[in-house]
Design a protein around this motif. Sequence first.
Motif, PDB file in Angstrom:
ATOM      1  N   UNK B 229     -21.947 -20.624  -9.301  1.00 54.31           N
ATOM      2  CA  UNK B 229     -20.757 -19.860  -9.621  1.00 54.31           C
ATOM      3  C   UNK B 229     -19.912 -20.861 -10.429  1.00 54.31           C
ATOM      4  N   UNK B 230     -20.038 -20.340 -11.700  1.00 54.86           N
ATOM      5  CA  UNK B 230     -19.391 -21.070 -12.763  1.00 54.86           C
ATOM      6  C   UNK B 230     -17.886 -21.329 -12.635  1.00 54.86           C
ATOM      7  N   UNK B 231     -17.334 -22.556 -12.653  1.00 58.27           N
ATOM      8  CA  UNK B 231     -15.918 -22.692 -12.770  1.00 58.27           C
ATOM      9  C   UNK B 231     -15.372 -22.560 -13.895  1.00 58.27           C
ATOM     10  N   UNK B 232     -14.099 -22.547 -14.116  1.00 51.98           N
ATOM     11  CA  UNK B 232     -13.185 -22.102 -15.131  1.00 51.98           C
ATOM     12  C   UNK B 232     -13.574 -21.088 -15.872  1.00 51.98           C
ATOM     13  N   UNK B 233     -14.246 -19.979 -15.146  1.00 51.73           N
ATOM     14  CA  UNK B 233     -14.912 -18.976 -15.926  1.00 51.73           C
ATOM     15  C   UNK B 233     -13.928 -18.138 -16.730  1.00 51.73           C
ATOM     16  N   UNK B 234     -12.721 -17.987 -16.281  1.00 50.23           N
ATOM     17  CA  UNK B 234     -11.720 -17.063 -17.136  1.00 50.23           C
ATOM     18  C   UNK B 234     -11.512 -17.941 -18.560  1.00 50.23           C
ATOM     19  N   UNK B 235     -11.469 -19.282 -18.448  1.00 50.22           N
ATOM     20  CA  UNK B 235     -11.310 -19.895 -19.617  1.00 50.22           C
ATOM     21  C   UNK B 235     -12.336 -20.021 -20.526  1.00 50.22           C
ATOM     22  N   UNK B 236     -13.633 -19.945 -19.989  1.00 50.36           N
ATOM     23  CA  UNK B 236     -14.879 -19.755 -20.711  1.00 50.36           C
ATOM     24  C   UNK B 236     -14.973 -18.578 -21.319  1.00 50.36           C
ATOM     25  N   UNK B 264     -14.741 -26.145 -20.579  1.00 47.25           N
ATOM     26  CA  UNK B 264     -15.515 -25.605 -21.421  1.00 47.25           C
ATOM     27  C   UNK B 264     -15.586 -25.893 -22.659  1.00 47.25           C
ATOM     28  N   UNK B 265     -16.867 -26.482 -23.446  1.00 49.94           N
ATOM     29  CA  UNK B 265     -16.848 -26.865 -24.729  1.00 49.94           C
ATOM     30  C   UNK B 265     -17.849 -25.943 -25.577  1.00 49.94           C
ATOM     31  N   UNK B 266     -17.416 -25.543 -26.904  1.00 48.84           N
ATOM     32  CA  UNK B 266     -18.492 -24.744 -27.529  1.00 48.84           C
ATOM     33  C   UNK B 266     -19.471 -25.733 -28.042  1.00 48.84           C
ATOM     34  N   UNK B 267     -20.801 -25.514 -27.933  1.00 47.72           N
ATOM     35  CA  UNK B 267     -21.930 -26.197 -28.472  1.00 47.72           C
ATOM     36  C   UNK B 267     -22.138 -25.864 -29.879  1.00 47.72           C
ATOM     37  N   UNK B 268     -22.284 -24.633 -29.950  1.00 46.15           N
ATOM     38  CA  UNK B 268     -22.832 -24.089 -31.223  1.00 46.15           C
ATOM     39  C   UNK B 268     -22.616 -22.440 -31.218  1.00 46.15           C
ATOM     40  N   UNK B 269     -22.508 -22.074 -32.193  1.00 41.17           N
ATOM     41  CA  UNK B 269     -22.482 -20.484 -32.452  1.00 41.17           C
ATOM     42  C   UNK B 269     -23.813 -19.964 -33.008  1.00 41.17           C
ATOM     43  N   UNK B 270     -24.044 -18.762 -32.606  1.00 41.12           N
ATOM     44  CA  UNK B 270     -25.292 -18.156 -33.120  1.00 41.12           C
ATOM     45  C   UNK B 270     -25.049 -16.910 -33.755  1.00 41.12           C
ATOM     46  N   UNK B 271     -25.494 -16.732 -34.865  1.00 41.74           N
ATOM     47  CA  UNK B 271     -25.239 -15.408 -35.696  1.00 41.74           C
ATOM     48  C   UNK B 271     -26.541 -14.318 -35.115  1.00 41.74           C
ATOM     49  N   UNK B 303      -6.023  -7.397 -31.290  1.00 42.63           N
ATOM     50  CA  UNK B 303      -7.023  -8.243 -31.868  1.00 42.63           C
ATOM     51  C   UNK B 303      -7.011  -9.388 -30.858  1.00 42.63           C
ATOM     52  N   UNK B 304      -6.081  -9.467 -30.135  1.00 42.20           N
ATOM     53  CA  UNK B 304      -5.868 -10.770 -29.329  1.00 42.20           C
ATOM     54  C   UNK B 304      -7.250 -11.369 -28.532  1.00 42.20           C
ATOM     55  N   UNK B 305      -7.607 -12.484 -28.475  1.00 41.12           N
ATOM     56  CA  UNK B 305      -8.936 -12.974 -27.919  1.00 41.12           C
ATOM     57  C   UNK B 305      -8.684 -12.735 -26.398  1.00 41.12           C
ATOM     58  N   UNK B 306      -7.667 -13.369 -25.835  1.00 40.90           N
ATOM     59  CA  UNK B 306      -7.267 -13.251 -24.366  1.00 40.90           C
ATOM     60  C   UNK B 306      -7.172 -11.897 -24.088  1.00 40.90           C
ATOM     61  N   UNK B 307      -6.565 -10.986 -24.600  1.00 46.07           N
ATOM     62  CA  UNK B 307      -6.636  -9.651 -24.100  1.00 46.07           C
ATOM     63  C   UNK B 307      -7.863  -9.171 -24.096  1.00 46.07           C
TER      64      UNK B 307
END
Lengths: 510, 319
Positions: B229-236, B264-271, B303-307
């Motif tokens: 059960x991943x914590x901080x899920x919404x933030x993630x 949560x930390x972004x490790x990498x992005x993948x196209x 466009x809002x990311x949170x939305x």
Amino acid sequence: MTAKLQLRIIVGILLFVGVGLTAFKHLELGFPLLPGTKETVWTAEAHVSFRATGEPVRVTLSLPVNTNNLLVVDHSTAGRGFGFHIEEEGRARKGVWQTRNPSGEYSLYYRARVYRGGLPDLINALDAPASPEKPVFSQAEGESADSILAEAYEFSADNEGLALRLVQSLTAQEPTPAVLALIGENPSRHVRVNAALRLMHSAGIPAERVRGILLEERKNSSRLTDLLAIWNGEGWHVIDFDNAQVGLPELFLPWQFGGDALYEIEGGVDSSIRFSVIADQISGRHAAVTYNTEIGSSLIDFSILSLPVEAQNAFATLLLIPIGALVVVVLRNIVGLRTSGTFMPILIALVFVQTELLTGLVLFLIVVSSGLVIRGYLTSLNLLLVPRIAAVLVVVITLYIALSVIGFRLGISEALSVTFFPMIIISWTIERMSVLVEEEGMKEVFLQGGGSLLTAVIAYLVMTNRYISYWTFEFPELLLVGLAIILVIGQYTGYRLSELRRFEPLARKD
Amino acid sequence: MLGLATPRQLAKAGIVGMNRRNVELIAQNNPRHLYPLVDDKLQTKKLAEENGLDTPALIGVVRLTGQIKEVHDFLKPHPQFVIKPARGSGGKGILVISGREGDDYVKPSGSLIGFEAVARHINNTLSGLYSLGGKPDVAMIETMVDFDPIFDRFTFEGVPDIRVIVYKGFPVMAMTRLSTAASDGKANLHQGAVGVGLDIATGKALRAVQNGTPITQHPDTGANLAEINVPHWENLVRLSARCQAASGLGYLGADIVLDKSEGPLVLELNARPGLAIQIANGTGMAGRIDRVEQLIARDNPPEDAVWRANWSMKHLAAI
Ligand SMILES: Nc1ncnc2c1ncn2[C@@H]1O[C@H](COP(=O)(O)OP(=O)(O)O)[C@@H](O)[C@H]1O
Ligand SMILES: [Mg+2]
């Protein structure tokens, strides 16, 4: 969306041009669609022999001419000590042999190759003739001639009809008394044609004799046959004496036209002439190429076939590469096979073409696996990338030498063909596989290596297929069709075969 | 039949295949000129910092072979670090050092390596061994993620990372990848890591697979994977949605790790994110993508990311 439409249009154009050109070459230029299609080609030969009287000799021989259906290509002449040239005098071609100090018996040959398919009829292109001279008939002949002509005149409307009627009465099963009186019983064809000519001339209609050889499909022939050509006021028309039909018989090879002699000899006696025609079956493709080269078809002039033979051979191989590419595209995007290096399998397949499949496979496996072992050791030496690849390259060459020498010593000469493998590609393959071993384990190596080899083998099988190699070389325009297929696959969004397996658990749940 | 599905079955299950991914998702949503942003991790790092996306801190970059000998001293203050090629992919060339023993470096597996091995690794990286096409590369050194102990039971060494597929700014599917003994501390599925599908709404485990076959327990730790059960899920999820805005990629895979202190930390992005996530989730993602398309076509969403993240969590889990 527009990209999709553009693609469709491009694919449509490619298909149209590719298939269209292929169809044109097949239908119009006579390139057979299947390899090994045979076509008859005739070798016609005239053989003049005579005895020289000691004076300078000049031999003139009528030469065969093209018709709507047959194309004549001068092939060779023979006559030791004679000079030869061809004179074209408007309607006729003549071969002339000359020599100054002859003695004894001589034989002169003229040979031509005759292909199917022809140029506009030469006979039709001839000039309008002058009015013929009235022939001289004896009293009795004159009466018969008049009555025959009168009858024919009655039953015809124009020159051509008249000629046809004359031919009919001259060749009738039960000839009228007048005909009998003119040409006697069972006359030769020569006599009949003579009679017809004289009758036409006396009616004031220009008419000529056409002599030639009736060629036969798959059969040799040697007899000269006479046909009748008449002027109907606008052009020359040929009438076949056998069935009283208008038009040159399809396989008639005209050799002599009109009153000109078939051959003339100055300075020789006891001459004779013989004809012979040999029918050969040659590849339809060869016939088409020769034929179209001869008539200067621009599609041939601007094609691979106009290049020197070595260049053609190079292209025969080059043109297989797109086929390999197509195989790779299909295997990767539709089947879903994984390969190490996108086009490495094509290069390996090309090597297989040269080494034969089994030899190639064995050599490839030996070189790559021993290369991998040695490369595995190089890892521990901590080398920079470029020197490491260079080292692998040297190792690969050493392996080539070792394989060749050892194989040769053992009497396995196939080992020598290891040199066909492109070293750089092999070195890179070894390098990449060895990284794969370190990073992802042996399993991945076998997967990708196996995928590559399988692709190479399939590409090899396709590329060496008799039909495929024939089509790619003879119809290079099919490249466009290949391109169209590749473009279509490039936009294919359906599942790959391997995905039917990969995602199978998800389908089962529903 | 024969363990094969029919194309129709797959279509019905909403599976996106490789060809559709390449032609429709990637080619139409990810402009080529954006690729370097994510293919070069150094640029991604810069991008993340500029856009305020949390990411493991960059310790240093080794660009020249000559700098390698200084690395040993340079790293003295950093007992834990990770060396990775800026243009690597698929976990290639990633060296995780979780501690020191004297002058030696400790790998997550517990094995020791000397500085020569580290130097060789950097050397290989610089010469391009791990990079696409063998092009010369630079070696990035970043802080090792001190991963949230919540995952201790579920992973064998290494950092479990959470992959979120973001389509046009909407997080559509998520999974976590747990390292195993077989994957040597790295969390890449084809190297033998376990993939666990996560409920996009809650971050709870849905189902787990290893090498394509469903499992219920971690092969090394024996932990019940259904308890994840991943914590901080919404933030993630929101962080993943912000990656789209930052990078401009319409179809991307965000690899996110949970740090004990930093979250949560972004490790990498993948196209070009892979499709195994569908197997881990036990469901195809075509349905969710269609739903997003429908929303965009009909409702002109902000466009809002949170939305967008919130909308996804609310509406997509059920599809
Ligand atoms: N800073 C880090 N700390 C700990 N582990 C890391 C770190 N960076 C990468 N890893 C491990 O390596 C794996 C692959 O790293 P990633 O940055 O995604 O590179 P790649 O592009 O090769 O997949 C991660 O899933 C993680 O397990
Ligand atoms: Mg990754």
